[in-house]
Design an enzyme around this catalytic site. Sequence first.
Site, mmCIF file in Angstrom:
data_model
loop_
_atom_site.group_PDB
_atom_site.id
_atom_site.type_symbol
_atom_site.label_atom_id
_atom_site.label_comp_id
_atom_site.label_asym_id
_atom_site.label_seq_id
_atom_site.Cartn_x
_atom_site.Cartn_y
_atom_site.Cartn_z
ATOM 1 N N TYR A 10 -30.242 66.667 33.006
ATOM 2 C CA TYR A 10 -30.258 66.523 34.607
ATOM 3 C C TYR A 10 -31.071 68.090 34.763
ATOM 4 C CZ TYR A 10 -29.310 66.001 39.366
ATOM 5 O OH TYR A 10 -29.439 65.994 40.931
ATOM 6 N N LYS A 34 -34.684 68.645 36.371
ATOM 7 C CA LYS A 34 -34.766 69.141 37.778
ATOM 8 C C LYS A 34 -35.536 70.660 37.552
ATOM 9 C CE LYS A 34 -32.778 66.157 40.140
ATOM 10 N NZ LYS A 34 -33.578 65.413 40.983
#
Length: 246
Positions: free
Chosen positions: A154, A158
């Site tokens: 993640y 990002k």
Amino acid sequence: MLEGKKAIITGASRGIGRAIAIDFAKNGAAVALIYAGNSEAAAEVVTQIKNEGGEAFAYQCDVRSFEDTKKTVEDIINNFTRVDILVNNAGITKDGLMLTMSEENFNMVMDTNLKGTFHMIRHLYSHMMKQRKGRIINMASVAGVMGNAGQSNYAGAKAGIIGLTKSVAKELASRNVTCNAIAPGFIQTDMTAKLTDRVVETALQQIPLKRMGYPEEVAKLATFLASDNAAYITGQVIQIDGGLCM
Ligand code: NAP
């Protein structure tokens, strides 16, 4: 603030995307909501916006797919005739330590968060370029700014969104299209409802404002960035995290 604008928001059936769609509509924009599979939730957002006098349409589309996003963007442009604002908000988590992370969970998070953002911008790029006006807002996360144990997939996605945002901002600045990222901290949505009480407690201790944020607070920031008031802001990562990351 967004009178007469046409906006696309991905992941708008729930959470932050839902709040952005509702706030955009309240501020005068017509909104196209993209969602993955939760038709009922998407229809509920459309109904709420219409009941409040706004204009909204829902489109089921998997942002992981180049072809699906291409067709959906074409459909939306046919319906709206133009698109002024794109919010790349659709995102998922599949947390786990790197030691045991499966390739599937790594790919799924990359494909939804990072590749989904690429797909949507790619399909609207020439449209906004020719229009010589536009706003692109990408949903990053503080995890992409400072990293987070158990979220390497993640946080990687990002952080990738942040690099992509700055690059697109540089490419499109001469065409009067801005591209910024929002990096939320802990916001009360289905995504964070999955966290254990212990994880939330630990997080709250690290947040100077001592609470989680609300989707509506992130939505107000998105509305500002999408408005003409933010015309001189591009390539930025705006954190909204109660002071967690400073
Ligand atoms: P959420 O409540 O879990 O909602 C996720 C949304 O994304 C839903 O509308 C979902 O559609 C959609 N979606 C998921 N996969 C998709 C796909 N393949 N194609 C199209 N749409 C898809 O999430 P949230 O908490 O509001 O998060 C929104 C964004 O903010 C994400 O990018 C997330 O990473 C970021 N963020 C959240 C937090 C937080 O604390 N909540 C913090 C930092 C960053 P369905 O309803 O159809 O499943």
